[in-house]
Design an enzyme around this catalytic site. Structure first.
Site, PDB file in Angstrom:
ATOM      1  N   LYS A  23       0.841  -1.205   0.000  1.00 28.12           N
ATOM      2  CA  LYS A  23       0.000   0.000   0.000  1.00 28.12           C
ATOM      3  C   LYS A  23       0.869   1.246   0.000  1.00 28.12           C
ATOM      4  O   LYS A  23       0.506   2.268  -0.581  1.00 28.12           O
ATOM      5  CB  LYS A  23      -0.901  -0.009   1.235  1.00 28.12           C
ATOM      6  CG  LYS A  23      -1.446   1.339   1.613  1.00 28.12           C
ATOM      7  CD  LYS A  23      -2.063   1.328   2.992  1.00 28.12           C
ATOM      8  CE  LYS A  23      -2.181   2.723   3.572  1.00 28.12           C
ATOM      9  NZ  LYS A  23      -0.940   3.280   4.102  1.00 28.12           N
ATOM     10  N   ASN A  24       2.022   1.182   0.657  1.00 25.79           N
ATOM     11  CA  ASN A  24       2.848   2.382   0.749  1.00 25.79           C
ATOM     12  C   ASN A  24       3.846   2.514  -0.403  1.00 25.79           C
ATOM     13  O   ASN A  24       4.741   3.345  -0.349  1.00 25.79           O
ATOM     14  CB  ASN A  24       3.538   2.445   2.121  1.00 25.79           C
ATOM     15  CG  ASN A  24       2.513   2.714   3.227  1.00 25.79           C
ATOM     16  OD1 ASN A  24       1.369   3.081   2.935  1.00 25.79           O
ATOM     17  ND2 ASN A  24       2.913   2.527   4.469  1.00 25.79           N
ATOM     18  N   ARG A  97      -3.455  11.108   1.735  1.00 19.77           N
ATOM     19  CA  ARG A  97      -2.307  12.012   1.766  1.00 19.77           C
ATOM     20  C   ARG A  97      -1.508  11.937   0.468  1.00 19.77           C
ATOM     21  O   ARG A  97      -0.571  12.704   0.264  1.00 19.77           O
ATOM     22  CB  ARG A  97      -1.396  11.655   2.948  1.00 19.77           C
ATOM     23  CG  ARG A  97      -2.012  12.017   4.282  1.00 19.77           C
ATOM     24  CD  ARG A  97      -1.118  11.615   5.411  1.00 19.77           C
ATOM     25  NE  ARG A  97       0.176  12.269   5.388  1.00 19.77           N
ATOM     26  CZ  ARG A  97       0.394  13.508   5.771  1.00 19.77           C
ATOM     27  NH1 ARG A  97      -0.586  14.245   6.201  1.00 19.77           N
ATOM     28  NH2 ARG A  97       1.612  14.026   5.722  1.00 19.77           N
ATOM     29  N   CYS A 121      -4.710   8.981   8.305  1.00 22.05           N
ATOM     30  CA  CYS A 121      -5.069   8.415   9.600  1.00 22.05           C
ATOM     31  C   CYS A 121      -4.925   9.430  10.723  1.00 22.05           C
ATOM     32  O   CYS A 121      -4.036  10.265  10.708  1.00 22.05           O
ATOM     33  CB  CYS A 121      -4.179   7.207   9.889  1.00 22.05           C
ATOM     34  SG  CYS A 121      -4.730   5.744   9.039  1.00 22.05           S
ATOM     35  N   VAL A 333       7.899   7.520  15.991  1.00 23.31           N
ATOM     36  CA  VAL A 333       7.662   8.053  14.637  1.00 23.31           C
ATOM     37  C   VAL A 333       6.471   9.018  14.628  1.00 23.31           C
ATOM     38  O   VAL A 333       6.553  10.120  14.095  1.00 23.31           O
ATOM     39  CB  VAL A 333       7.465   6.918  13.612  1.00 23.31           C
ATOM     40  CG1 VAL A 333       7.196   7.489  12.219  1.00 23.31           C
ATOM     41  CG2 VAL A 333       8.692   6.016  13.590  1.00 23.31           C
TER      42      VAL A 333
HETATM   43  N1  EPU Z   1       6.443  14.879   9.285  1.00 23.60           N
HETATM   44  C1  EPU Z   1       6.477  16.234   9.507  1.00 23.60           C
HETATM   45  N2  EPU Z   1       6.355  17.079   8.423  1.00 23.60           N
HETATM   46  C2  EPU Z   1       6.184  16.624   7.153  1.00 23.60           C
HETATM   47  C3  EPU Z   1       6.166  15.212   6.926  1.00 23.60           C
HETATM   48  C4  EPU Z   1       6.287  14.371   8.015  1.00 23.60           C
HETATM   49  O1  EPU Z   1       6.620  16.685  10.641  1.00 23.60           O
HETATM   50  O2  EPU Z   1       6.076  17.423   6.218  1.00 23.60           O
HETATM   51  C5  EPU Z   1       6.547  13.959  10.431  1.00 23.60           C
HETATM   52  C6  EPU Z   1       5.244  13.179  10.631  1.00 23.60           C
HETATM   53  O3  EPU Z   1       4.299  13.929  11.343  1.00 23.60           O
HETATM   54  C7  EPU Z   1       5.733  11.947  11.379  1.00 23.60           C
HETATM   55  C8  EPU Z   1       7.118  11.722  10.781  1.00 23.60           C
HETATM   56  O4  EPU Z   1       7.503  12.953  10.163  1.00 23.60           O
HETATM   57  O5  EPU Z   1       5.837  12.240  12.752  1.00 23.60           O
HETATM   58  C9  EPU Z   1       7.217  10.619   9.781  1.00 23.60           C
HETATM   59  O6  EPU Z   1       6.259  10.797   8.768  1.00 23.60           O
HETATM   60  P1  EPU Z   1       6.489  10.299   7.267  1.00 23.60           P
HETATM   61  O7  EPU Z   1       6.503  11.498   6.378  1.00 23.60           O
HETATM   62  O8  EPU Z   1       7.656   9.383   7.247  1.00 23.60           O
HETATM   63  O9  EPU Z   1       5.176   9.492   7.010  1.00 23.60           O
HETATM   64  P2  EPU Z   1       4.248   9.495   5.720  1.00 23.60           P
HETATM   65  O10 EPU Z   1       5.082   9.523   4.487  1.00 23.60           O
HETATM   66  O11 EPU Z   1       3.160  10.486   5.866  1.00 23.60           O
HETATM   67  C10 EPU Z   1       4.269   6.913   5.371  1.00 23.60           C
HETATM   68  C11 EPU Z   1       3.225   5.846   5.362  1.00 23.60           C
HETATM   69  C12 EPU Z   1       2.755   5.580   6.779  1.00 23.60           C
HETATM   70  C13 EPU Z   1       3.955   5.141   7.608  1.00 23.60           C
HETATM   71  C14 EPU Z   1       5.042   6.237   7.560  1.00 23.60           C
HETATM   72  C15 EPU Z   1       6.295   5.850   8.298  1.00 23.60           C
HETATM   73  C16 EPU Z   1       2.195   6.164   3.220  1.00 23.60           C
HETATM   74  C17 EPU Z   1       0.999   6.561   2.438  1.00 23.60           C
HETATM   75  N3  EPU Z   1       2.105   6.267   4.540  1.00 23.60           N
HETATM   76  O12 EPU Z   1       3.606   8.073   5.862  1.00 23.60           O
HETATM   77  O13 EPU Z   1       1.852   4.518   6.703  1.00 23.60           O
HETATM   78  O14 EPU Z   1       3.553   4.949   8.934  1.00 23.60           O
HETATM   79  O15 EPU Z   1       5.371   6.522   6.182  1.00 23.60           O
HETATM   80  O16 EPU Z   1       6.882   4.726   7.748  1.00 23.60           O
HETATM   81  O17 EPU Z   1       3.198   5.719   2.658  1.00 23.60           O
HETATM   82  C18 EPU Z   1       0.023   3.232   7.346  1.00 23.60           C
HETATM   83  O18 EPU Z   1       0.320   2.504   6.398  1.00 23.60           O
HETATM   84  O19 EPU Z   1      -0.864   2.954   8.202  1.00 23.60           O
HETATM   85  C19 EPU Z   1       0.718   4.498   7.494  1.00 23.60           C
HETATM   86  C20 EPU Z   1       0.319   5.464   8.308  1.00 23.60           C
END
Ligand code: EPU
Length: 454
Positions: A23-24, A97, A121, A333
């Site tokens: 999914k990611n 997102r 989420c 995280v």
């Molecule tokens: N963060 C910021 N600012 C930003 C971006 C991120 O402060 O502009 C912070 C977030 O708030 C968080 C941390 O950085 O505390 C990590 O966030 P990250 O950007 O790595 O997460 P994401 O890309 O939004 C993806 C997955 C998540 C998974 C995380 C970590 C997708 C669509 N989502 O999210 O998956 O938990 O990476 O590996 O790829 C899930 O599958 O249930 C899920 C939430």
């Protein structure tokens, strides 16, 4: 009106489930196709809501997306890309997102992007400041509007020297998807190096991109002027695999996860073995089962790759409610990823949340007001209750807690789970679960209509 899932708990889950593309990764691979000038092909695509959302978003921008009726493989033709109406984008983005990742590709293709307010989420603030900051560094102009953000590149996009404050997965993808066609060289420090990032890099390389990953979380991208196409099989969903593994442990069951890959689950498998789970790897998947003895408590910290993933945490917490002794889980995280424990407590689990960084190293949430450490005392007998699903992973953990509990649970909000778990109702039924789905008065056992998320 939502659906109601009734679960009669207490039966071990036993049998085979098949896990498909991550999914990611899959939605991001679909976005990458937009950068090309030829037709790309993506295999191992799961039927989940996030895929549907991106498919719609690409289609309203002129990308022709066709799915093979038997395999679900996608062909993505970006040769006739155009701007979409803001209202259309809004309508199709759902709560995902992923739209934020369309910025770079759309700016390269049509000079601008409109990104609606993002969902995802409820596991913390989930800001997009890193995304906007890196885009500005490439030369993009960000204009906040009432229902979203308009991003344009009046002077084109140029490579930049960048460093992320935290190795964000999404912001790293943002940089990759923008830098590949930006003029000159981009150097990204403190990048995320999750397996899904490597898979996206493999896709971009097939298209013609020049990307080097160093061992110190630095990624260097040499911009090129044209990208072609990819033909790629998505890596399997390691989060879904880990979820079924935990389901086997929690229900004292035995599940063969067809399609699971050991390589991307190393830190999960270490913890699984420590707590008392057994596993056996073969060429097509991994069999997971409860070892039969007492489950062992442990101290666990989530982290970026290659650490123990935050998405593995929630189902594992359910398993720890069954361990004999006190466990500590430190979530580093997301600042707010223990909301799901409320329902577990109502089911009889003993879980206390703390603001301090417990168990191991201090994290960036330590001196702030976030309940991001959990102390779990077990074993607790779980009893069926009424549950409203809060988020994807928390929701799956509620599901497996209810499947292990004595008595009946009624679950609402299950549409959220269908965002990231393909045909999960059929899967738990095939594993022997005693469940019923009610829709508008009728009782059935089909996959619910999927809801949005990201
Ligand atoms: N963060 C910021 N600012 C930003 C971006 C991120 O402060 O502009 C912070 C977030 O708030 C968080 C941390 O950085 O505390 C990590 O966030 P990250 O950007 O790595 O997460 P994401 O890309 O939004 C993806 C997955 C998540 C998974 C995380 C970590 C997708 C669509 N989502 O999210 O998956 O938990 O990476 O590996 O790829 C899930 O599958 O249930 C899920 C939430």
């Amino acid at each position: 009106m939502g659906k109601l899932l009734t679960i009669q708990g207490g039966k071990p889950l036993e049998g085979i489930v098949r896990v498909r593309g991550a999914k990611n990764l899959v939605p991001k691979a679909m976005v990458a196709s937009l950068l090309g000038s030829e037709v790309s092909e993506l295999r191992n695509v799961p039927e989940i809501k996030d895929v549907e959302i991106v498919r719609n978003l690409l289609q309203i921008h002129g990308v022709k997306v066709d799915a093979d009726p038997v395999t679900g493989d996608l062909s993505l033709d970006p040769r006739n890309t155009y701007s979409a109406e803001h209202s259309e984008i809004d309508a199709y983005a759902g709560d995902s997102r992923i739209p934020i990742l369309l910025c770079g590709p759309l700016m390269h293709k049509i000079g601008e992007a409109f990104i609606p307010d993002l969902g995802g989420c409820r596991i913390g603030d989930r800001p997009i400041n890193y995304h906007l900051e890196v885009l500005r560094n490439f030369g993009a102009v960000v204009d906040k509007q009432p229902h979203g953000i308009r991003i344009s590149a009046p002077k084109g996009l140029s490579g930049a020297k960048l460093e992320l404050p935290y190795p964000s997965v999404g912001a790293t993808e943002q940089v990759l998807l923008t830098a590949v066609l930006a003029e000159g060289i981009t150097e990204l420090r403190n990048a995320a190096v999750e397996p899904e990032i490597h898979d996206l890099i493999a896709i971009l390389q097939q298209m013609g991109a020049m990307i080097t990953v160093y061992t110190d979380r630095t990624i260097r991208i040499e911009g090129v002027t044209r990208l072609g196409r990819f033909r790629h099989r998505a890596i399997p969903d390691r989060n879904e695999s880990a979820s079924w593994a935990s389901a086997a442990l929690v229900t004292r069951g035995d599940i063969y996860v067809k399609g699971a890959a050991q390589r991307d689950l190393t830190s999960f498998l270490n913890i699984y073995r420590k707590i008392g789970g057994e596993f056996e790897v073969d060429e097509e998947g991994i069999r997971f089962w409860h070892g039969g003895g007492q489950l062992q408590p442990l101290v666990l910290e989530t982290d970026v790759h290659p650490g123990f993933m935050t998405d593995w945490q929630q189902p594992m917490v359910v398993a720890l409610t069954q361990a004999h002794g006190v466990s500590i889980v430190h979530e580093t995280v997301y600042e707010n990823r223990f909301g799901f424990t409320d329902a577990l407590k109502r089911m009889g689990a003993s879980i206390q949340l703390h603001r301090e960084c417990l168990g191991s190293s201090p994290c960036r949430f330590g001196q702030r007001n976030f309940l991001h450490s959990a102390v779990i005392s077990g074993p607790s007998e779980l009893k069926g209750v009424d549950i409203n699903i809060p988020d994807l992973r928390g929701g799956f953990s509620h599901l497996i807690a209810a499947l292990a509990a004595t008595g009946t649970s009624t679950v609402t909000g299950i549409e959220i789970i269908a965002r990231g778990y393909e045909h999960f109702i059929e899967k738990i039924e095939a594993l022997g679960a005693d469940i019923q789905i009610e829709q508008s008065g009728s009782v059935s056992a089909r996959q619910p209509a999927v809801a949005a998320g990201g």
